[in-house]
Every structure is written in C-alpha cells, then in structure tokens.
Design a protein around this motif. Structure first.
Motif, PDB file in Angstrom:
ATOM      1  N   ILE A 153       0.892  -1.228   0.061  1.00 14.41           N
ATOM      2  CA  ILE A 153      -0.071   0.149  -0.017  1.00 14.41           C
ATOM      3  C   ILE A 153       0.931   1.327  -0.200  1.00 14.41           C
ATOM      4  CG2 ILE A 153      -1.649   1.323   1.137  1.00 14.41           C
ATOM      5  CD1 ILE A 153      -2.616  -1.526   0.018  1.00 14.41           C
ATOM      6  N   ALA A 154       1.904   1.303   0.734  1.00 14.57           N
ATOM      7  CA  ALA A 154       2.893   2.298   0.932  1.00 14.57           C
ATOM      8  C   ALA A 154       4.236   1.941   1.215  1.00 14.57           C
ATOM      9  CB  ALA A 154       2.531   3.381   2.036  1.00 14.57           C
ATOM     10  N   HIS A 155       5.271   2.670   0.976  1.00  8.77           N
ATOM     11  CA  HIS A 155       6.554   2.041   1.262  1.00  8.77           C
ATOM     12  C   HIS A 155       7.410   3.443   1.745  1.00  8.77           C
ATOM     13  CE1 HIS A 155       7.901   3.522  -2.725  1.00  8.77           C
ATOM     14  NE2 HIS A 155       6.532   3.102  -3.160  1.00  8.77           N
ATOM     15  N   GLN A 156       8.549   3.194   2.643  1.00  6.84           N
ATOM     16  CA  GLN A 156       9.534   4.332   3.040  1.00  6.84           C
ATOM     17  C   GLN A 156      10.767   3.719   3.527  1.00  6.84           C
ATOM     18  OE1 GLN A 156       8.282   7.560   2.695  1.00  6.84           O
ATOM     19  NE2 GLN A 156       9.214   8.785   4.470  1.00  6.84           N
ATOM     20  N   TRP A 157      11.833   4.461   3.503  1.00  4.06           N
ATOM     21  CA  TRP A 157      12.961   4.309   4.252  1.00  4.06           C
ATOM     22  C   TRP A 157      12.837   4.694   5.665  1.00  4.06           C
ATOM     23  CZ3 TRP A 157      16.685   1.104   2.746  1.00  4.06           C
ATOM     24  CH2 TRP A 157      16.952   1.049   1.379  1.00  4.06           C
ATOM     25  N   VAL A 158      12.984   3.913   6.617  1.00  2.51           N
ATOM     26  CA  VAL A 158      12.803   4.405   7.946  1.00  2.51           C
ATOM     27  C   VAL A 158      14.144   4.101   8.921  1.00  2.51           C
ATOM     28  CG1 VAL A 158      10.549   4.336   7.900  1.00  2.51           C
ATOM     29  CG2 VAL A 158      11.549   2.259   8.701  1.00  2.51           C
ATOM     30  N   ASP A 159      15.384   4.456   8.154  1.00  7.44           N
ATOM     31  CA  ASP A 159      16.596   4.022   8.737  1.00  7.44           C
ATOM     32  C   ASP A 159      17.224   4.886   9.743  1.00  7.44           C
ATOM     33  OD1 ASP A 159      19.082   2.824   9.240  1.00  7.44           O
ATOM     34  OD2 ASP A 159      19.932   3.875   7.317  1.00  7.44           O
ATOM     35  N   ASN A 160      17.114   4.377  11.175  1.00 11.19           N
ATOM     36  CA  ASN A 160      17.740   5.186  12.403  1.00 11.19           C
ATOM     37  C   ASN A 160      18.813   4.549  12.688  1.00 11.19           C
ATOM     38  OD1 ASN A 160      16.488   2.900  13.330  1.00 11.19           O
ATOM     39  ND2 ASN A 160      15.031   4.184  14.374  1.00 11.19           N
TER      40      ASN A 160
END
Length: 281
Positions: A153-160
């Motif tokens: 449905i949706a996607h994202q980089w969430v790199d911490n």
C-alpha cells in the motif's frame, strides 16, 4: 593473553508482557577492557538478536556507554537492546544523573531512556534516511516477500541506524500470512506493517527481517518500531499513541507501545530479567 575474570551478566526479556515471550538480550554489565574481537565472539556464541556491553562513556552527558553486537557484527543502535540494557543497569544499582531519564551513549550518539511507573521507553532517534523506496528495491522486496507489488500500500525508508526499509500491507492478517523466500530476504533489512481491525487490543502488527542481525526474523524490534512510528504518525496512518504486536509467527507475543509527545516519539514496553549472574571474560 589476560586471564578471564567474572563480570556481572544479565539476560533480559524485552517487550514481554509475559516472561519468555519477548525478545531476549544478553547484557555484560562490566564491559570495559573487553576487546572488540571478544565482543564479536561472545555475540556469535550467544546467538541472540543482540548482545550488549556496558562501558564507560566518552561523553560527560551520558550515564553509561553501550556497544551493541548482533551475531553478524556491531550496530550503532537497536531498540530492544537499549531498553534491556537500561533495565539491567538499573537493576544492578545504576543511578541516572537525572531523576526520570537516563542517557545512553552508543554508536548513533546519545539516546534518552525515560523511567516511569509504566516502564522504560526510549526517545526515537532522528532518521538517517527517509523518503520512498527506489523501484528496483521495491521489486526485490516484493520478490522476497513472495507478494505482488499491488499488495504494498505504501513504502518508506525508516533508517535510524540499522538500515531499515518498510512497507505497509493492507492488514495485520496480510502481514501474518506472508511466507518469505529466506534466500531473497537475506539481502534486505525490512519491516512490514499492517493494521488490525478497529477495536482490537493491538493497533498494528509488525514483522522484521534482516540479514545483518544473523537471524531470519526478529521477534520484537524497537528500532524498527521507532522508524515506523515517525513515518506512520507523520503521514496520518497511525494515531499519536498506539500498541504494536510482533513475534507471533515465531511463537512470541511481543507488545510495544508508541507515544508521540510534541515532536518527540517514545517507544516502550515491559522488560524482565530472566537470567542473572556472572560471565567469565
């Protein structure tokens, strides 16, 4: 070669409302003077998602320093080792310089851990990388998860720190139904998330896959939940306070809490010491 000595040790179950159903972390509470080679060796031998070593901090703002190792090597930050190590440090008599907050120094920098009657929670660190995933990377993810692109449905980089990418599926049931191709997943650091039906005790279900950790699937992943929260709350998909389930496909029952206060996001959960004693290093 110096002779080993007994060092204070604990194994803590993190994000566990019932002991032995969360994500364990091994904590060496006297980690000074242990070589990096030995830290790597011990982490591989423990064969947990992470093993940590509490060391003297280099910053005068920190209460302690923490080095975090997966079976595959050192990582700059991880969520459940942060809370589990803070729990072990406090139980061993550690006293933070502030009454309700302690400061951990790790590879990512300084991380705040809040102490309250509800337990421990860490302040989500700033994302090192965000924005939508590249089409080629998204194709690899769909192939690894054995799903079609239109199921994402949706996607994202969430790199911490660890390198997380994330995809949103249509529901928690879809997340739990995924049967990944482990060979393809070995190339990814990936979180998948889906919403539970309205009125359920948990609002989201998450699964985490990551080859650098040396384990095919992680049972409860604070760093991923922190990155997801920044994305999901920021995009209006999630409320400012919610509960996440993780680990049920592995026979675990991790529960993680998310709370946004102004611009700050806090990730927490219950921790319990299951093993305490000494380790010869």
């Amino acid at each position: 070669m110096p002779r080993p000595r007994a060092r204070t040790f604990a194994q803590v179950d993190v994000f566990a409302e019932t002991p032995y159903f969360g994500n364990p972390v091994a904590v060496v509470l006297d980690g000074d003077d242990i070589s990096e080679t030995d830290m790597v060796r011990v982490a591989r031998w423990m064969n947990l998602s992470e093993t940590t070593f509490v060391v003297t901090p280099t910053s005068d703002k920190a209460d302690y320093g923490l080095r975090i190792f997966t079976p595959g090597g050192e990582v700059p930050f991880a969520g459940h080792p942060t809370l589990g190590s803070a729990h072990a440090w406090l139980k061993a008599g550690g006293s933070p310089s502030a009454t309700t907050t302690l400061i951990q120094e790790c590879g990512l920098g300084l991380v705040e851990v809040r102490c309250s009657d509800a337990g421990l929670s860490f302040r989500a660190p700033e994302l090192l990388r965000e924005g939508p995933l590249e089409p080629a990377h998204l194709d690899r993810i769909a192939q690894g998860l054995c799903i079609t692109r239109d199921q994402i449905i949706a996607h994202q980089w969430v790199d911490n720190g660890p390198g997380w990418a994330a995809v949103l599926l249509g529901s928690a049931a879809e997340v739990l139904a995924v049967e990944p191709d482990e060979r393809r997943m070995n190339e990814l650091m990936l979180g998948i998330v889906g919403a539970h039906p309205e009125g359920a005790p948990l609002q989201f279900e998450v699964r985490a896959f990551g080859a650098p950790a040396g384990v095919p699937e992680d049972p409860a992943t604070g760093s991923l939940i922190a990155g997801l929260a920044q994305w999901l709350i920021g995009s209006g998909v999630a409320p400012r306070e919610y509960r996440v389930g993780q680990g049920s496909r592995l026979g675990r029952a991790g529960v993680l809490t998310v709370c946004a206060e102004g611009e700050q996001i806090w990730v927490g959960g219950n921790s319990v010491t299951c093993i305490r004693g000494t380790i010869d290093l």
